[in-house]
Write an enzyme that holds these catalytic residues in place. Structure first.
Site, PDB file in Angstrom:
ATOM      1  N   LEU A  33       1.052  -1.510  -0.187  1.00 37.79           N
ATOM      2  CA  LEU A  33      -0.112  -0.408  -0.044  1.00 37.79           C
ATOM      3  C   LEU A  33       0.958   1.449  -0.001  1.00 37.79           C
ATOM      4  O   LEU A  33       1.635   1.038   1.223  1.00 37.79           O
ATOM      5  CB  LEU A  33      -0.634   0.148   1.086  1.00 37.79           C
ATOM      6  CG  LEU A  33      -2.215  -1.379   1.485  1.00 37.79           C
ATOM      7  CD1 LEU A  33      -2.509  -1.573   2.415  1.00 37.79           C
ATOM      8  CD2 LEU A  33      -2.603  -1.166   0.350  1.00 37.79           C
ATOM      9  N   GLU A  35       0.468   5.937  -0.646  1.00 39.16           N
ATOM     10  CA  GLU A  35      -0.296   7.242  -0.574  1.00 39.16           C
ATOM     11  C   GLU A  35      -1.728   7.084  -1.049  1.00 39.16           C
ATOM     12  O   GLU A  35      -2.763   6.985  -1.269  1.00 39.16           O
ATOM     13  CB  GLU A  35      -0.476   8.412   0.020  1.00 39.16           C
ATOM     14  CG  GLU A  35       0.285   8.916   0.940  1.00 39.16           C
ATOM     15  CD  GLU A  35      -0.478   8.894   2.238  1.00 39.16           C
ATOM     16  OE1 GLU A  35      -1.347   9.448   1.878  1.00 39.16           O
ATOM     17  OE2 GLU A  35      -0.117   8.542   3.612  1.00 39.16           O
ATOM     18  N   GLY A  36      -1.846   6.441  -2.262  1.00 38.83           N
ATOM     19  CA  GLY A  36      -2.835   6.360  -2.968  1.00 38.83           C
ATOM     20  C   GLY A  36      -4.069   5.470  -2.526  1.00 38.83           C
ATOM     21  O   GLY A  36      -5.079   5.822  -2.833  1.00 38.83           O
ATOM     22  N   HIS A  37      -3.345   4.414  -2.143  1.00 36.77           N
ATOM     23  CA  HIS A  37      -4.361   3.411  -1.632  1.00 36.77           C
ATOM     24  C   HIS A  37      -5.296   4.221  -0.508  1.00 36.77           C
ATOM     25  O   HIS A  37      -6.288   3.939  -0.540  1.00 36.77           O
ATOM     26  CB  HIS A  37      -3.527   2.448  -1.212  1.00 36.77           C
ATOM     27  CG  HIS A  37      -2.976   1.186  -2.222  1.00 36.77           C
ATOM     28  ND1 HIS A  37      -2.023   1.330  -2.588  1.00 36.77           N
ATOM     29  CD2 HIS A  37      -3.878   0.605  -3.400  1.00 36.77           C
ATOM     30  CE1 HIS A  37      -0.987   0.505  -3.116  1.00 36.77           C
ATOM     31  NE2 HIS A  37      -2.640   0.355  -4.300  1.00 36.77           N
ATOM     32  N   GLN A  61      -5.785 -12.089 -13.068  1.00 36.74           N
ATOM     33  CA  GLN A  61      -5.775 -10.578 -14.079  1.00 36.74           C
ATOM     34  C   GLN A  61      -3.838 -10.778 -14.828  1.00 36.74           C
ATOM     35  O   GLN A  61      -3.842  -9.612 -15.430  1.00 36.74           O
ATOM     36  CB  GLN A  61      -6.671  -9.006 -13.059  1.00 36.74           C
ATOM     37  CG  GLN A  61      -5.046  -9.074 -12.212  1.00 36.74           C
ATOM     38  CD  GLN A  61      -5.963  -7.972 -11.302  1.00 36.74           C
ATOM     39  OE1 GLN A  61      -6.561  -8.438 -10.882  1.00 36.74           O
ATOM     40  NE2 GLN A  61      -4.997  -7.102 -11.341  1.00 36.74           N
ATOM     41  N   GLY A 147      -9.377   4.301  -7.481  1.00 35.97           N
ATOM     42  CA  GLY A 147      -8.789   4.909  -8.326  1.00 35.97           C
ATOM     43  C   GLY A 147      -8.810   5.800  -9.398  1.00 35.97           C
ATOM     44  O   GLY A 147      -9.283   4.380 -10.438  1.00 35.97           O
ATOM     45  N   GLN A 153     -10.356   0.633 -15.860  1.00 35.29           N
ATOM     46  CA  GLN A 153     -10.274  -0.070 -14.693  1.00 35.29           C
ATOM     47  C   GLN A 153     -11.751   0.281 -14.252  1.00 35.29           C
ATOM     48  O   GLN A 153     -13.214  -1.058 -13.806  1.00 35.29           O
ATOM     49  CB  GLN A 153      -9.777  -0.868 -13.563  1.00 35.29           C
ATOM     50  CG  GLN A 153      -9.918  -1.658 -12.960  1.00 35.29           C
ATOM     51  CD  GLN A 153      -8.365  -1.912 -11.655  1.00 35.29           C
ATOM     52  OE1 GLN A 153      -7.862  -3.351 -11.779  1.00 35.29           O
ATOM     53  NE2 GLN A 153      -8.728  -1.179 -10.488  1.00 35.29           N
ATOM     54  N   VAL A 176      -3.541  10.959  -6.665  1.00 34.69           N
ATOM     55  CA  VAL A 176      -2.874  10.940  -5.618  1.00 34.69           C
ATOM     56  C   VAL A 176      -0.863  10.023  -6.307  1.00 34.69           C
ATOM     57  O   VAL A 176      -0.836   9.382  -7.056  1.00 34.69           O
ATOM     58  CB  VAL A 176      -2.151  10.000  -4.212  1.00 34.69           C
ATOM     59  CG1 VAL A 176      -1.090  10.640  -3.954  1.00 34.69           C
ATOM     60  CG2 VAL A 176      -3.716  10.249  -3.546  1.00 34.69           C
TER      61      VAL A 176
HETATM   62  P1  AMP Z   1      -3.794  -1.915  -7.138  1.00 37.01           P
HETATM   63  O1  AMP Z   1      -3.266  -1.863  -5.008  1.00 37.01           O
HETATM   64  O2  AMP Z   1      -2.870  -1.191  -7.115  1.00 37.01           O
HETATM   65  O3  AMP Z   1      -5.022  -3.158  -7.443  1.00 37.01           O
HETATM   66  O4  AMP Z   1      -4.706  -0.935  -6.789  1.00 37.01           O
HETATM   67  C1  AMP Z   1      -6.093  -0.625  -5.889  1.00 37.01           C
HETATM   68  C2  AMP Z   1      -7.169   0.658  -5.644  1.00 37.01           C
HETATM   69  O5  AMP Z   1      -6.460   1.091  -5.630  1.00 37.01           O
HETATM   70  C3  AMP Z   1      -7.403   1.051  -7.236  1.00 37.01           C
HETATM   71  O6  AMP Z   1      -9.032   1.391  -7.620  1.00 37.01           O
HETATM   72  C4  AMP Z   1      -6.449   1.700  -7.947  1.00 37.01           C
HETATM   73  O7  AMP Z   1      -7.454   2.791  -8.598  1.00 37.01           O
HETATM   74  C5  AMP Z   1      -6.332   2.682  -6.821  1.00 37.01           C
HETATM   75  N1  AMP Z   1      -4.908   2.959  -7.159  1.00 37.01           N
HETATM   76  C6  AMP Z   1      -3.954   2.598  -7.148  1.00 37.01           C
HETATM   77  N2  AMP Z   1      -2.758   3.236  -7.231  1.00 37.01           N
HETATM   78  C7  AMP Z   1      -3.037   4.863  -6.635  1.00 37.01           C
HETATM   79  C8  AMP Z   1      -3.663   6.201  -6.577  1.00 37.01           C
HETATM   80  N3  AMP Z   1      -1.947   6.364  -7.390  1.00 37.01           N
HETATM   81  N4  AMP Z   1      -4.428   7.327  -6.811  1.00 37.01           N
HETATM   82  C9  AMP Z   1      -5.420   6.678  -6.380  1.00 37.01           C
HETATM   83  N5  AMP Z   1      -5.701   5.647  -6.605  1.00 37.01           N
HETATM   84  C10 AMP Z   1      -4.970   4.838  -6.877  1.00 37.01           C
END
Ligand code: AMP
Length: 286
Positions: A33, A35-37, A61, A147, A153, A176
């Site tokens: 994880l 900051e985006g998550h 996937q 995100g 997606q 983010v």
């Molecule tokens: P992931 O773990 O890459 O499958 O991402 C899980 C969720 O976090 C998905 O909905 C992504 O779109 C979102 N996400 C990943 N990176 C970011 C980011 N930089 N800013 C906002 N959301 C993000």
């Protein structure tokens, strides 16, 4: 806070919450994880009584030769971060729990999943939809947060939720970024230091495309060309898979931009790492 590994236990916990009249927010992730998550998690915590975060690197996937094995994993660190945010439940199933022997049914999204990411990664969105529908059926949240970073997606999931009458509200949360504009991603850890520096070009190029739009350019080809040129001028950029201007819901090409919103998206390789990003072109926004 409980880390739950079994689907049956997860289902029982959220059934209990529903029985108490509590609203449930859900953030699916593949872990490692950042900051985006965590910003998605905060959206969920704000809008829901209790939040479930799933951490599952979904084998379905990933295509052949992709980075399923190498994908970074660190559940202890993830748990720590989520506890600090105040998340009440972590769902951390094994691949066998999600895909037990005899598993045979997949969700196959149509047109939207065949372009851009879907064209480059055949079967990717089939794997995404299958796991997300399973997770939604296990957790049964009122709200699920995705995100903008992975805009296609989010669009594929919104389509699935509409088409299959899944009773959940889907929310898209903003991307983010690091201080230099690079969209946060678990895959950024794969970048060598020089490549990490060069990766700032992605957002710079997308911003330049958006600036053209803000200055009145409505010919999508001109905007795409600008972005493509800037990306190709960075010598560490290996392959640009696409620079596209698409509708944010259907992901079909937009040639002439009217009011927007239009997604300006790109995917490329820097070093060995494939990165994606996008910005939105919308009248009245810069
Ligand atoms: P992931 O773990 O890459 O499958 O991402 C899980 C969720 O976090 C998905 O909905 C992504 O779109 C979102 N996400 C990943 N990176 C970011 C980011 N930089 N800013 C906002 N959301 C993000």
């Amino acid at each position: 806070m409980e880390v739950i590994q079994k689907a049956a236990r997860m289902r029982a916990v959220t059934a209990g919450l529903r029985a108490e009249g509590k609203s449930i927010g859900f953030v699916p992730t593949m872990g490692h994880l950042h900051e985006g998550h965590l910003s998605l998690v905060r959206h969920s915590l704000e809008r829901s009584d209790e939040t479930v975060v799933s951490v599952f690197v979904n084998p379905a996937q990933f295509g052949e030769g992709e980075d399923f094995e190498e994908y970074p994993r660190d559940i202890l660190r993830d748990t720590d971060l989520l506890v600090k945010e105040g998340v009440q439940h972590i769902f951390y199933p094994t691949p066998e729990e999600m895909y037990p022997p005899g598993f045979r049914t997949y969700v196959e999204p149509e047109e939207i999943s065949r372009v851009l990411e879907g064209a480059v990664r055949p079967g990717h969105f089939r794997g995404v939809c299958t796991v997300v529908l399973k997770l939604l059926n296990i957790v049964r949240p009122h709200l699920a947060v995705f995100g903008w970073k992975d805009a296609q997606q989010a669009a594929v999931i919104e389509q699935m939720v509409r088409d299959l009458d899944v009773p959940v509200e889907v929310l898209r949360a903003p991307t983010v970024r690091e201080a230099d504009g690079l969209a946060m991603s678990s895959r950024n850890t794969f970048l060598e230091p020089e490549d990490r520096k060069a990766a700032a070009v992605i957002y710079k190029a997308l911003r330049a495309g958006r600036d053209l739009y803000v200055d009145g350019e409505r010919d999508a080809a001109e905007i795409r060309r600008k972005v493509q040129d800037l990306l190709e001028a960075e010598e560490r950029v290996r392959e640009v898979d696409y620079v596209a201007t698409v509708d944010p819901h259907t992901f079909q090409d937009v040639l002439k931009i009217k009011e927007g919103p239009v997604v300006l998206a790109t995917a490329l390789r820097i070093g060995k790492t494939r990165l994606i990003d996008n910005v939105v072109l919308e009248a009245g926004k810069d």
